[in-house]
Design a protein around this motif. Structure first.
Motif, PDB file in Angstrom:
ATOM      1  N   ALA A  82       4.195  -0.465   9.611  1.00  0.00           N
ATOM      2  CA  ALA A  82       5.259   0.435   9.146  1.00  0.00           C
ATOM      3  C   ALA A  82       5.504   0.245   7.651  1.00  0.00           C
ATOM      4  N   VAL A  83       5.581  -1.007   7.202  1.00  0.00           N
ATOM      5  CA  VAL A  83       5.818  -1.297   5.791  1.00  0.00           C
ATOM      6  C   VAL A  83       4.677  -0.761   4.931  1.00  0.00           C
ATOM      7  N   LEU A  84       3.438  -0.955   5.377  1.00  0.00           N
ATOM      8  CA  LEU A  84       2.296  -0.437   4.616  1.00  0.00           C
ATOM      9  C   LEU A  84       2.374   1.085   4.479  1.00  0.00           C
ATOM     10  N   HIS A  85       2.729   1.759   5.561  1.00  0.00           N
ATOM     11  CA  HIS A  85       2.866   3.222   5.514  1.00  0.00           C
ATOM     12  C   HIS A  85       3.988   3.623   4.563  1.00  0.00           C
ATOM     13  N   LEU A  86       5.124   2.934   4.652  1.00  0.00           N
ATOM     14  CA  LEU A  86       6.268   3.275   3.804  1.00  0.00           C
ATOM     15  C   LEU A  86       5.977   3.007   2.332  1.00  0.00           C
ATOM     16  N   ARG A  87       5.280   1.921   2.037  1.00  0.00           N
ATOM     17  CA  ARG A  87       4.899   1.647   0.649  1.00  0.00           C
ATOM     18  C   ARG A  87       4.053   2.785   0.091  1.00  0.00           C
ATOM     19  N   LYS A  88       3.050   3.160   0.875  1.00  0.00           N
ATOM     20  CA  LYS A  88       2.152   4.240   0.441  1.00  0.00           C
ATOM     21  C   LYS A  88       2.929   5.541   0.271  1.00  0.00           C
ATOM     22  N   PHE A 101      13.726   8.340   5.451  1.00  0.00           N
ATOM     23  CA  PHE A 101      13.858   8.881   6.808  1.00  0.00           C
ATOM     24  C   PHE A 101      12.687   9.792   7.157  1.00  0.00           C
ATOM     25  N   LEU A 102      12.230  10.587   6.198  1.00  0.00           N
ATOM     26  CA  LEU A 102      11.068  11.449   6.447  1.00  0.00           C
ATOM     27  C   LEU A 102       9.825  10.605   6.733  1.00  0.00           C
ATOM     28  N   ALA A 103       9.640   9.554   5.944  1.00  0.00           N
ATOM     29  CA  ALA A 103       8.484   8.669   6.144  1.00  0.00           C
ATOM     30  C   ALA A 103       8.592   7.927   7.476  1.00  0.00           C
ATOM     31  N   LEU A 104       9.790   7.505   7.844  1.00  0.00           N
ATOM     32  CA  LEU A 104       9.983   6.839   9.134  1.00  0.00           C
ATOM     33  C   LEU A 104       9.644   7.774  10.292  1.00  0.00           C
ATOM     34  N   ASP A 105      10.000   9.044  10.145  1.00  0.00           N
ATOM     35  CA  ASP A 105       9.709  10.022  11.202  1.00  0.00           C
ATOM     36  C   ASP A 105       8.210  10.227  11.409  1.00  0.00           C
ATOM     37  N   LEU A 135      15.098  -4.256   2.102  1.00  0.00           N
ATOM     38  CA  LEU A 135      14.186  -3.153   2.338  1.00  0.00           C
ATOM     39  C   LEU A 135      13.336  -2.907   1.095  1.00  0.00           C
ATOM     40  N   LEU A 136      13.963  -2.894  -0.068  1.00  0.00           N
ATOM     41  CA  LEU A 136      13.237  -2.645  -1.304  1.00  0.00           C
ATOM     42  C   LEU A 136      12.264  -3.776  -1.609  1.00  0.00           C
ATOM     43  N   ASP A 137      12.659  -5.002  -1.335  1.00  0.00           N
ATOM     44  CA  ASP A 137      11.759  -6.132  -1.567  1.00  0.00           C
ATOM     45  C   ASP A 137      10.470  -5.960  -0.771  1.00  0.00           C
ATOM     46  N   ASP A 138      10.574  -5.497   0.460  1.00  0.00           N
ATOM     47  CA  ASP A 138       9.406  -5.319   1.311  1.00  0.00           C
ATOM     48  C   ASP A 138       8.544  -4.134   0.901  1.00  0.00           C
ATOM     49  N   MET A 139       9.149  -3.071   0.415  1.00  0.00           N
ATOM     50  CA  MET A 139       8.397  -1.833   0.234  1.00  0.00           C
ATOM     51  C   MET A 139       7.897  -1.570  -1.171  1.00  0.00           C
ATOM     52  N   LEU A 140       8.593  -2.062  -2.171  1.00  0.00           N
ATOM     53  CA  LEU A 140       8.205  -1.699  -3.524  1.00  0.00           C
ATOM     54  C   LEU A 140       7.138  -2.647  -4.048  1.00  0.00           C
ATOM     55  N   PRO A 141       6.195  -2.073  -4.784  1.00  0.00           N
ATOM     56  CA  PRO A 141       5.136  -2.923  -5.328  1.00  0.00           C
ATOM     57  C   PRO A 141       5.696  -3.900  -6.357  1.00  0.00           C
ATOM     58  N   ASP A 142       5.079  -5.074  -6.417  1.00  0.00           N
ATOM     59  CA  ASP A 142       5.490  -6.051  -7.419  1.00  0.00           C
ATOM     60  C   ASP A 142       4.995  -5.594  -8.776  1.00  0.00           C
ATOM     61  N   THR A 143       5.819  -5.774  -9.777  1.00  0.00           N
ATOM     62  CA  THR A 143       5.399  -5.430 -11.130  1.00  0.00           C
ATOM     63  C   THR A 143       5.822  -6.544 -12.067  1.00  0.00           C
TER      64      THR A 143
END
Length: 189
Positions: free
Chosen positions: A171-177, A126-130, A85-93
């Motif tokens: 969904a991933v784009l929304h969660l990242r943001k 969970f809030l972002a998923l909702d 999950l973190l690999d998909d959502m967190l920006p690369d640094t």
């Protein structure tokens, strides 16, 4: 003076709690796991924990206590999929000086700080998923949190794999943001 609840009183207290909170608590859990079998397992764990502590410690607000335990059980279930999950959502640094957010969340250490960060992450997730449309939320949860392949989801729902991949991408784009601010707040310490 502390008085222990007698077995009959304990049973009545449990029965009253199940009657008062059972249906709504199951709905609360279902909205977060999207799998009836998992929701029922988690609910059973909540009732088991409730029956175990009813003699040992007073519970002033039964409803709040039950929902807190349910949320913790849901978090425990989802922890096994955190790394992907973190690999998909967190920006690369590429910044070697930046703190490792994944390491904070994935550490086995149970310090108050790591527990707080984990709980905060899951709460915000969970809030972002909702906030997502149902179809995007469902695909994300099935694929990321329940580890169900796109092919299996397609077979079950009748929706094309490409459509499912697209929904998950949104969904991933929304969660990242949505989680970017949390990421920045946690990593600046």
């Amino acid at each position: 003076m502390i008085t222990a609840i007698m077995p009959e009183e304990k049973n009545n207290t449990i029965i009253q709690a199940i009657g008062a909170y059972g249906k709504n608590l199951l709905g609360f859990i279902r909205r977060r796991v999207n799998n009836d079998a998992d929701a029922e397992d988690i609910l059973q764990d909540v009732w088991y924990q409730f029956s175990s502590v009813i003699n040992s410690e007073p519970i002033e607000q039964t409803g709040a206590w039950l929902y807190k335990v349910a949320r913790n059980k849901i978090l425990d279930k989802h922890k096994k999929h955190t790394e992907t999950l973190l690999d998909d959502m967190l920006p690369d640094t590429d910044d070697d000086e930046a703190p490792d957010f994944k390491a904070i969340l994935m550490t086995e250490a149970k310090t108050p700080e790591t527990e707080y960060i984990r709980n905060l992450f899951w709460e915000q997730l969970f809030l972002a998923l909702d906030e997502l449309p149902e179809v995007q939320r469902q695909v994300f949860i099935w694929n990321e949190l329940e580890d169900i392949s796109f092919a299996e989801i397609a077979d079950t729902t009748g929706v094309k794999v490409q459509t499912l991949v697209s929904r998950k991408r949104y969904a991933v784009l929304h969660l990242r943001k949505r989680l970017k601010q949390l990421y920045e707040e946690i990593t600046e310490y």
